[in-house]
Scaffold this motif. Structure first.
Motif, PDB file in Angstrom:
ATOM      1  N   VAL A  91       0.865  -1.186   0.000  1.00 15.03           N
ATOM      2  CA  VAL A  91       0.000   0.000   0.000  1.00 15.03           C
ATOM      3  C   VAL A  91       0.902   1.237   0.000  1.00 15.03           C
ATOM      4  CG1 VAL A  91      -1.728   1.279   1.290  1.00 15.03           C
ATOM      5  CG2 VAL A  91      -1.797  -1.202   1.256  1.00 15.03           C
ATOM      6  N   ASP A  92       0.704   2.102  -0.980  1.00 16.28           N
ATOM      7  CA  ASP A  92       1.461   3.360  -0.993  1.00 16.28           C
ATOM      8  C   ASP A  92       0.649   4.398  -0.248  1.00 16.28           C
ATOM      9  OD1 ASP A  92       2.660   2.908  -4.348  1.00 16.28           O
ATOM     10  OD2 ASP A  92       3.660   2.605  -2.408  1.00 16.28           O
ATOM     11  N   PRO A  93       1.197   4.993   0.786  1.00 18.25           N
ATOM     12  CA  PRO A  93       0.401   6.017   1.455  1.00 18.25           C
ATOM     13  C   PRO A  93       0.360   7.277   0.603  1.00 18.25           C
ATOM     14  CG  PRO A  93       2.574   5.927   2.414  1.00 18.25           C
ATOM     15  CD  PRO A  93       2.527   4.831   1.390  1.00 18.25           C
ATOM     16  N   ALA A  94      -0.705   8.024   0.779  1.00 16.64           N
ATOM     17  CA  ALA A  94      -0.792   9.315   0.092  1.00 16.64           C
ATOM     18  C   ALA A  94       0.257  10.239   0.680  1.00 16.64           C
ATOM     19  CB  ALA A  94      -2.186   9.910   0.285  1.00 16.64           C
ATOM     20  N   ALA A  95       0.905  11.007  -0.170  1.00 16.89           N
ATOM     21  CA  ALA A  95       1.937  11.927   0.331  1.00 16.89           C
ATOM     22  C   ALA A  95       1.278  12.989   1.197  1.00 16.89           C
ATOM     23  CB  ALA A  95       2.651  12.579  -0.852  1.00 16.89           C
ATOM     24  N   PRO A  96       1.707  13.149   2.447  1.00 18.76           N
ATOM     25  CA  PRO A  96       1.052  14.150   3.288  1.00 18.76           C
ATOM     26  C   PRO A  96       1.443  15.555   2.834  1.00 18.76           C
ATOM     27  CG  PRO A  96       2.911  13.206   4.442  1.00 18.76           C
ATOM     28  CD  PRO A  96       2.814  12.479   3.126  1.00 18.76           C
ATOM     29  N   ALA A  97       0.494  16.472   2.950  1.00 19.10           N
ATOM     30  CA  ALA A  97       0.778  17.858   2.594  1.00 19.10           C
ATOM     31  C   ALA A  97       1.733  18.441   3.623  1.00 19.10           C
ATOM     32  CB  ALA A  97      -0.515  18.662   2.567  1.00 19.10           C
ATOM     33  N   GLU A  98       2.862  18.906   3.147  1.00 22.05           N
ATOM     34  CA  GLU A  98       3.830  19.437   4.096  1.00 22.05           C
ATOM     35  C   GLU A  98       3.381  20.802   4.573  1.00 22.05           C
ATOM     36  OE1 GLU A  98       7.884  17.363   2.487  1.00 22.05           O
ATOM     37  OE2 GLU A  98       7.857  19.438   3.168  1.00 22.05           O
ATOM     38  N   PRO A  99       3.369  21.015   5.856  1.00 23.31           N
ATOM     39  CA  PRO A  99       2.956  22.336   6.321  1.00 23.31           C
ATOM     40  C   PRO A  99       4.041  23.359   6.002  1.00 23.31           C
ATOM     41  CG  PRO A  99       3.694  21.027   8.169  1.00 23.31           C
ATOM     42  CD  PRO A  99       3.745  20.127   6.965  1.00 23.31           C
ATOM     43  N   LEU A 100       3.603  24.560   5.794  1.00 23.40           N
ATOM     44  CA  LEU A 100       4.544  25.645   5.485  1.00 23.40           C
ATOM     45  C   LEU A 100       5.035  26.208   6.796  1.00 23.40           C
ATOM     46  CD1 LEU A 100       2.596  27.178   2.572  1.00 23.40           C
ATOM     47  CD2 LEU A 100       4.946  26.486   2.456  1.00 23.40           C
ATOM     48  N   LEU A 101       6.099  25.636   7.294  1.00 22.43           N
ATOM     49  CA  LEU A 101       6.589  26.012   8.608  1.00 22.43           C
ATOM     50  C   LEU A 101       8.087  26.191   8.519  1.00 22.43           C
ATOM     51  CD1 LEU A 101       5.791  26.112  11.686  1.00 22.43           C
ATOM     52  CD2 LEU A 101       6.625  23.805  11.795  1.00 22.43           C
ATOM     53  N   ALA A 102       8.557  27.277   9.100  1.00 19.50           N
ATOM     54  CA  ALA A 102      10.006  27.475   9.205  1.00 19.50           C
ATOM     55  C   ALA A 102      10.335  27.548  10.681  1.00 19.50           C
ATOM     56  CB  ALA A 102      10.416  28.762   8.496  1.00 19.50           C
ATOM     57  N   ARG A 103      11.370  26.876  11.070  1.00 15.55           N
ATOM     58  CA  ARG A 103      11.682  26.754  12.492  1.00 15.55           C
ATOM     59  C   ARG A 103      13.164  26.968  12.695  1.00 15.55           C
ATOM     60  NH1 ARG A 103      13.322  22.685  15.827  1.00 15.55           N
ATOM     61  NH2 ARG A 103      12.423  22.619  17.901  1.00 15.55           N
ATOM     62  N   ARG A 104      13.492  27.627  13.790  1.00 16.17           N
ATOM     63  CA  ARG A 104      14.901  27.862  14.068  1.00 16.17           C
ATOM     64  C   ARG A 104      15.098  27.741  15.565  1.00 16.17           C
ATOM     65  NH1 ARG A 104      18.084  32.884  11.902  1.00 16.17           N
ATOM     66  NH2 ARG A 104      20.104  32.286  12.678  1.00 16.17           N
TER      67      ARG A 104
ATOM     68  N   LEU B 212       2.987  29.837  -4.237  1.00 16.83           N
ATOM     69  CA  LEU B 212       1.931  30.300  -3.346  1.00 16.83           C
ATOM     70  C   LEU B 212       2.336  31.642  -2.754  1.00 16.83           C
ATOM     71  CD1 LEU B 212       1.216  27.064  -1.324  1.00 16.83           C
ATOM     72  CD2 LEU B 212      -0.258  28.054  -3.040  1.00 16.83           C
ATOM     73  N   GLY B 213       1.343  32.369  -2.261  1.00 15.51           N
ATOM     74  CA  GLY B 213       1.618  33.593  -1.527  1.00 15.51           C
ATOM     75  C   GLY B 213       0.906  33.524  -0.189  1.00 15.51           C
ATOM     76  N   ALA B 214       1.489  34.113   0.828  1.00 12.99           N
ATOM     77  CA  ALA B 214       0.915  34.021   2.168  1.00 12.99           C
ATOM     78  C   ALA B 214      -0.108  35.122   2.370  1.00 12.99           C
ATOM     79  CB  ALA B 214       2.017  34.134   3.217  1.00 12.99           C
ATOM     80  N   ARG B 215      -1.234  34.748   3.000  1.00 13.80           N
ATOM     81  CA  ARG B 215      -2.228  35.745   3.368  1.00 13.80           C
ATOM     82  C   ARG B 215      -2.210  35.995   4.868  1.00 13.80           C
ATOM     83  NH1 ARG B 215      -7.068  36.606   0.775  1.00 13.80           N
ATOM     84  NH2 ARG B 215      -7.388  38.004   2.503  1.00 13.80           N
TER      85      ARG B 215
ATOM     86  N   LEU C 168       7.749  30.117  12.351  1.00  9.25           N
ATOM     87  CA  LEU C 168       6.949  30.971  11.492  1.00  9.25           C
ATOM     88  C   LEU C 168       6.101  30.053  10.621  1.00  9.25           C
ATOM     89  CD1 LEU C 168       6.489  33.880  10.529  1.00  9.25           C
ATOM     90  CD2 LEU C 168       8.166  33.454   8.765  1.00  9.25           C
ATOM     91  N   TRP C 169       4.811  30.227  10.682  1.00  8.67           N
ATOM     92  CA  TRP C 169       3.901  29.313  10.010  1.00  8.67           C
ATOM     93  C   TRP C 169       2.961  30.118   9.121  1.00  8.67           C
ATOM     94  CZ3 TRP C 169      -1.364  28.085  12.169  1.00  8.67           C
ATOM     95  CH2 TRP C 169      -2.005  27.123  11.404  1.00  8.67           C
ATOM     96  N   ALA C 170       2.757  29.656   7.902  1.00  6.24           N
ATOM     97  CA  ALA C 170       1.829  30.313   6.978  1.00  6.24           C
ATOM     98  C   ALA C 170       0.456  29.689   7.169  1.00  6.24           C
ATOM     99  CB  ALA C 170       2.313  30.135   5.544  1.00  6.24           C
ATOM    100  N   ALA C 171      -0.424  30.400   7.862  1.00  2.00           N
ATOM    101  CA  ALA C 171      -1.728  29.827   8.192  1.00  2.00           C
ATOM    102  C   ALA C 171      -2.676  29.849   7.010  1.00  2.00           C
ATOM    103  CB  ALA C 171      -2.336  30.589   9.365  1.00  2.00           C
ATOM    104  N   ALA C 172      -2.597  30.875   6.185  1.00  2.00           N
ATOM    105  CA  ALA C 172      -3.499  30.964   5.033  1.00  2.00           C
ATOM    106  C   ALA C 172      -2.648  31.325   3.824  1.00  2.00           C
ATOM    107  CB  ALA C 172      -4.564  32.022   5.264  1.00  2.00           C
ATOM    108  N   VAL C 173      -2.794  30.556   2.767  1.00  2.07           N
ATOM    109  CA  VAL C 173      -2.010  30.811   1.556  1.00  2.07           C
ATOM    110  C   VAL C 173      -2.953  30.842   0.370  1.00  2.07           C
ATOM    111  CG1 VAL C 173       0.153  29.820   2.354  1.00  2.07           C
ATOM    112  CG2 VAL C 173      -1.538  28.368   1.273  1.00  2.07           C
ATOM    113  N   GLU C 174      -2.511  31.495  -0.678  1.00  2.47           N
ATOM    114  CA  GLU C 174      -3.275  31.542  -1.925  1.00  2.47           C
ATOM    115  C   GLU C 174      -2.304  31.416  -3.071  1.00  2.47           C
ATOM    116  OE1 GLU C 174      -5.657  34.955  -2.547  1.00  2.47           O
ATOM    117  OE2 GLU C 174      -6.958  34.505  -0.854  1.00  2.47           O
ATOM    118  N   PRO C 175      -2.783  30.932  -4.218  1.00  2.00           N
ATOM    119  CA  PRO C 175      -1.857  30.820  -5.351  1.00  2.00           C
ATOM    120  C   PRO C 175      -1.380  32.199  -5.783  1.00  2.00           C
ATOM    121  CG  PRO C 175      -3.908  29.657  -5.784  1.00  2.00           C
ATOM    122  CD  PRO C 175      -4.095  30.369  -4.519  1.00  2.00           C
ATOM    123  N   LEU C 176      -0.122  32.310  -6.059  1.00  2.38           N
ATOM    124  CA  LEU C 176       0.479  33.560  -6.520  1.00  2.38           C
ATOM    125  C   LEU C 176       1.493  33.191  -7.570  1.00  2.38           C
ATOM    126  CD1 LEU C 176       0.863  36.613  -6.141  1.00  2.38           C
ATOM    127  CD2 LEU C 176       2.650  36.094  -4.528  1.00  2.38           C
ATOM    128  N   SER C 177       1.189  33.516  -8.812  1.00  3.62           N
ATOM    129  CA  SER C 177       2.118  33.117  -9.875  1.00  3.62           C
ATOM    130  C   SER C 177       3.330  34.033  -9.859  1.00  3.62           C
ATOM    131  CB  SER C 177       1.401  33.194 -11.214  1.00  3.62           C
ATOM    132  OG  SER C 177       0.830  34.473 -11.367  1.00  3.62           O
TER     133      SER C 177
END
Lengths: 484, 315
Positions: A205-218, A250-253, A305-314
């Motif tokens: 069974v191949d698992p579905a690739a999980p959506a990686e959260p947009l998170l930067a950590r230091r 994507l662009g962050a909202r 730093l986490w992007a909570a809401a994103v929208e497509p931005l070409s």
């Protein structure tokens, strides 16, 4: 209720619910037949992309039982629960938990648990018994799959027909058949599926690739607490996150910046934008005010730093002209003002097709999407309107000849003013089409007679009398606006 | 303030050379001291809508990139009407400037050149009323601010960004105004961004002489409504009449006019379809307005009648 879709130009039923199925409607039936069988049928157009998204969301929800979950076809979910059953207290309890929760949400769901993918697929869809659970072992699988039709092996319709014509209608018929002639007649598919279902061949069974959260950590070796250090850390995180956003187009909202303190507490600040942004300099400017609200306590050793809401931005093409950046200057200014004053402090005017003047133009938040284009020119009254409209009309004392002459003197803010000239009346009636039958709000249900009056000093006011003149009741006058 | 005179313009003692031009020296000093208001340094100016008033201003109109103050009584809407008219002039002028550049790519990339930001207590502003002075509601952005410091910050941000056509700040009556330092910072920000900043000060009462009328602004105006007796009491009210005082003007002289706003065409039409950065809005916009001067301008004692001088010269 059923969903319909067009097949070769004719409308057919795509899926049915239990009540429609009981009434005799089945998938693949022409819509007219279905309507004849069940006159009260409600057939809505099928929406396969929305169904696929919902199924993907359900697969992500199923990761509560096991991380290896994915969608299977258009209407199924496949989970590999090796090693997870003991966390739930047993396989039966795990299966019951998942199916009960889905049923409670309103889904009509069937499930089965087996040692192989093929067997589980077959039993979930075609088993007569509810929620069968098959223990691992070839013998158990042979017995469980024996009475099922050959379609349960995920074979296509042509192969199933061919097998049926040869008299092989159930899986148990396939057990004793010689392999070579079957392969020559139908190809590898039939026996491959049979072996996979019985466990003789592996089917992972191949698992579905999980959506990686947009998170930067230091993380820092020593806790930091001063504003300069936090700003520098934030700048670094913004660079990383914006590179990630650019990679995904994507662009962050909305961004959330958190300080994880050494004492375990978390201090957060969030920033929103009107349009998707992925420029680290602009985002750093928006955070400047928000950083003052953060409390570092004894120091923070992790910044996220986490992007909570994103929208497509070409990606934007480099401008060939000299004056390029003006396009975003206005949006940037609005973002900075909103960040300091609050989301609802920066507003634009929305014109509406309403007669009542206080509703005809309302300030709404800039982030609210624009209403569809309505031509408000017809509804805009040709009569002049005041530059200031008081939020609540103020009651005033007025001397006016009856029945509906304009006032000759009125008293407001302690001053009695004599009227030099007046214009009117302009009657604005209540919007009866918006009132519900039981509406007892008398103030909005009486017509108003508006007058433009000018006093001796040149000030012009917009006053109205509420209701038509009635001899038995003193008239009520209000001041609603001030003209230029 | 000492102005350094360039050495190249020092008088040349050699015989036969023409004497140095005093005019050139004056120009150099004025440019350094900025008392000419930048009239010769290429500051763009926007017409106030009235040719007479434009002629009285050294720039031929209201200059962009400067701070202007308008004082008006609180109980009347005359100040708001005048400021709406000026904002509309800035907004229209910016649009025309963009269109006249002739470069389609410049027009497309410029986003929204005509937005106007109003800040202060904006709860009771009524857009259709402001629209009667030519200010398009689709171009209006309101920022709610209660105290003067926030208003000063908003105006500085808006001016420095250069994005809006004009930034209007409304100071509440009774609140302390912007201090000298804040006004100077605002002026520098306005010059950087090329945005006109209009400060509206509402005063209690019709003419409050106690109000401080000081501060380094480029022009200071006072608007008050005038009662004009109507010829026919039963007819509709005519357009409002205002008394417009130019109290202070850097490089110009104070003056007083009686004006009346007059629309050039019929009521302008607006719709919701225009978005803040929609480029098709550039081809149609609100109707232009102008201020008609009702009576002749006057400052100080009237000039002697012309025929007397002619007779003296002849005699």
């Amino acid at each position: 209720m059923a969903t319909r879709h067009a097949v070769h130009g004719a409308e057919r039923i795509a899926a049915v619910d239990t009540r429609a199925a009981r009434a005799g409607v089945h998938p693949g039936q022409p819509l007219t037949h279905a309507r004849a069988v069940c006159p009260a049928l409600e057939a809505v157009p099928a929406d396969p992309p929305a169904d696929a998204r919902l199924l993907g969301a359900l697969a992500r929800w199923c990761t509560r039982a096991t991380p290896w979950a994915r969608t299977d076809g258009a209407d199924g979910l496949l989970l590999d629960i090796s090693g997870c059953a003991h966390l739930f207290g047993g396989e039966a309890i795990l299966l019951a938990d998942l199916l009960d929760r889905l049923a409670a949400d309103g889904f009509a769901v069937r499930g089965a648990l087996a040692g192989t993918v093929g067997a589980a697929w077959a039993l979930a869809r075609l088993a007569p018994k509810d929620r069968p659970i098959i223990n691992p072992g070839a013998e158990a699988h042979r017995a469980a799959l024996a009475r099922l039709p050959t379609a349960a092996l995920r074979l296509d319709a042509a192969t199933v027909d061919g097998l049926a014509r040869m008299g092989l209608k159930r899986i148990e018929d396939l057990y004793g058949v010689a392999r070579a002639p079957l392969t020559k007649r139908f190809g590898d598919g039939v026996l491959a599926r049979l072996d996979a279902a019985l466990g003789r061949r592996d089917e992972p069974v191949d698992p579905a690739a999980p959506a990686e959260p947009l998170l930067a950590r230091r993380a820092f070796a020593e806790p930091i607490g001063t504003i300069d250090d936090i700003e520098a850390g934030l700048a670094g995180l913004l660079e990383t996150l914006c590179a990630d956003l650019e990679h995904r187009a994507l662009g962050a909202r909305r961004l959330v910046f958190a300080l994880h303190r050494v004492d375990g507490g978390v201090s957060q600040a969030s920033v929103g934008t009107v349009r998707p942004v992925r420029d680290p300099v602009r985002l750093a400017r928006l955070f400047r005010d928000a950083l003052n609200t953060l409390d570092a306590g004894f120091g923070a050793d992790v910044l996220t730093l986490w992007a909570a809401a994103v929208e497509p931005l070409s990606g934007a093409q480099a401008d060939f002209q000299a004056d390029g950046p003006d396009r975003t200057a206005m949006a940037d200014l609005i973002d900075r003002l909103s960040a300091r004053l609050g989301q609802n402090a920066v507003r634009r005017i929305e014109l509406r097709a309403r007669h009542v003047p206080e509703h005809a133009a309302r300030p709404v938040s800039v982030t609210k999407p624009r209403a569809p284009a309505i031509d408000a020119t017809d509804q805009q009254s040709r009569q002049p309107r005041p530059v200031r409209l008081l939020a609540w009309p103020q009651p005033i004392d007025v001397i006016a000849p009856v029945p509906d002459h304009p006032p000759v003197a009125f008293k407001w803010r302690g001053h009695t003013r004599r009227i030099a000239a007046a214009e009117g009346p302009e009657r604005i009636g209540p919007e009866w089409w918006l009132l519900t039958p039981g509406d007892a709000d008398a103030r909005t249900s009486e017509p108003r007679d508006y007058y433009r009056i000018e006093d001796g000093d040149g000030g012009r006011y917009w006053v109205y009398r509420e209701g038509v003149y009635r001899a038995d009741r003193p008239a009520r006058w209000y001041l609603h606006g001030v003209f230029a | 303030m000492a102005a350094a005179v360039p050495c190249a313009q020092a008088p040349d003692p050699r015989p036969g050379t023409p004497p140095p031009s005093h005019q050139a020296l004056r120009q150099a000093i004025a440019a350094l001291e900025r008392t000419d208001g930048g009239a010769r340094s290429g500051v763009s100016a926007v017409s106030t809508g009235c040719a007479v008033i434009d002629a009285a201003l050294p720039w031929g109109g209201l200059p962009c990139g400067h701070v202007h103050e308008i004082m008006a009584p609180d109980s009347s809407g005359a100040g708001l009407g005048f400021v709406a008219h000026l904002s509309a002039q800035f907004s229209i002028a910016d649009r025309r400037d963009v269109m006249s550049r002739g470069n389609p790519c410049a027009v497309m990339s410029r986003g929204n050149p005509c937005a106007v930001i109003w800040c202060g207590r904006t709860d009771d502003l009524y857009a259709p009323g402001l629209a009667a002075f030519g200010l398009d509601p689709a171009r209006l952005i309101l920022a709610e601010a209660r105290d003067t410091d926030t208003i000063a910050w908003i105006l500085e941000e808006a001016a420095a960004s250069g994005a809006p056509a004009a930034a209007v700040g409304m100071v509440s009556p009774g609140a302390r105004g912007l201090g000298d330092t804040a006004l100077r910072r605002l002026q520098l920000a306005a010059e950087r961004g090329g945005v006109a900043v209009l400060l509206v000060r509402a005063e209690h009462g019709v003419a409050d002489t106690r109000t401080q009328a000081r501060g380094p602004v480029t022009t200071r105006w006072r608007v008050a409504p005038l009662a004009v007796p109507q010829a026919d009491p039963g007819a509709a009210l005519a357009a409002p009449v205002w008394q417009l005082d130019l109290v202070r003007c850097r490089g110009g002289r104070p003056a007083r006019w009686t004006v009346q706003p007059v629309p050039e065409s019929s009521l302008p039409s607006f719709s919701n379809s225009r978005t803040i950065d929609h480029d098709s809005a550039l081809d149609r916009g609100p109707a232009a307005h102008r201020l008609a001067v009702v009576s002749a301008p006057g400052d100080g004692p009237p000039a002697p009648p012309a025929h007397t001088r002619v007779s003296r010269a002849a005699g």
